[in-house]
Scaffold this motif. Structure first.
Motif: not given
Length: 330
Positions: A144-148, A214-219
């Protein structure tokens, strides 16, 4: 701006030196098993993208150095994951493992990303363990953080610049340059052969897609992906060396021994997930892969290695664009 973390080159020659990379990046001599020092480099550099490829990558050496192999491949990956936990800005990280991370059942079916991790030898099992660790850190700390974070499992990578011991292509090139027969340990073993530029294009594209999600699908792209060749590039080692010999006269000799350390006989990767979700696919077939590999090693002037490397990257990019592969036409 690129920052690299590595040990000193342990082959002679070394592509790192041949193409002058030391002068083109911020270079740190650092063992990734030392988590504190490695993490400090990452935190200080504040990367937007991380590509983790550092490893003890040789199957046969892993039998001689099993603890070092596990420390490097598992704890090394964990140290990088831990350093990413402390980043407070967006970062896309691709952890590169191997097609050998799967529990090899010696079947004809292609392994998919959902198949079980495992491995007979210390190298393969360490990479399976690294994949489990990557998934655990992603789910526990980085969801849930800024790192993917994603992981990438490549097929058997060949191409110019590999000088490692106990790999069939550099072994072949060394033998041919001396006028000797190519030593082949397992002529009937089948592998998914691909040029090094194929998975590299996948790693870069995967990171770009993660960063741009996109922010609504970050993962959406934070998962495991196979990067391998088309089915027809799954050939046995005898077929590989036979194709190499089309580009330079010579012969090969079987050194198969029933007492040799275990190595997988059958290995095949499914790339359907990368094809459908990433719109990624290979650009070069088996014959072109061997031709480009041989051209790099058999160039008249090895001082021109950097230029040859650049020209092959351009040729590969052009082939990908002609094929309409998403990363090359976006």
């Amino acid at each position: 701006t690129v920052c690299g973390i590595a040990l000193e080159p342990n082959t002679q020659p070394s592509i790192f030196e041949q193409i002058g990379l030391r002068q083109r990046l911020e270079h740190h001599l650092q063992d990734i098993r030392e988590g504190g020092a490695t993490g400090e480099i990452v935190r200080r550099f504040r990367p937007d993208f991380v590509f983790h490829l550092a490893a003890q990558p040789l199957v046969r050496l892993s039998y001689e150095r099993p603890v070092e192999t596990w420390e490097t491949n598992v704890l090394g990956a964990i140290h990088i994951l831990e350093s990413l936990r402390l980043l407070d800005h967006p970062c896309a990280a691709v952890f590169v493992t191997t097609d050998k991370c799967y529990e090899n059942r010696e079947w004809l079916y292609a392994y998919r990303e959902m198949d079980a991790m495992g491995g007979h030898d210390p190298y393969s099992s360490s990479k399976g363990a690294a994949e489990i660790a990557i998934a655990a850190w992603r789910r526990s700390f980085l969801h849930s953080g800024p790192v993917r974070v994603a992981s990438a499992r490549a097929g058997n990578v060949i191409g110019g610049g590999d000088w490692a011991l106990d790999r069939i292509v550099p072994d072949a090139m060394r033998a041919l340059s001396k006028g000797e027969s190519i030593p082949v340990r397992n002529p009937n073993s089948t592998r998914p052969w691909q040029h090094v530029l194929e998975p590299l294009s996948g790693y870069l594209w995967l990171a770009a897609l993660m960063a741009g999600a996109e922010s609504d699908q970050p993962g959406r792209y934070c998962d495991a992906f196979n990067f391998g060749p088309r089915l027809e590039s799954n050939r046995n080692v005898a077929a590989l060396v036979t194709e190499i010999l089309k580009h330079r006269p010579g012969q090969w000799a079987s050194l198969a021994s029933p007492g040799a350390p275990h190595e997988a006989a059958l290995l095949n990767l499914s790339i359907e997930k990368a094809f459908h979700l990433l719109k990624w696919s290979p650009a070069w077939n088996f014959e072109e892969t061997i031709a480009q590999t041989a051209a790099w090693y058999f160039q008249d002037n090895m001082e021109a290695a950097a230029e040859t490397t650049r020209s092959q990257i351009a040729a590969y990019t052009g082939a990908a664009a002609k094929a309409g592969i998403a990363w090359a036409v976006s």
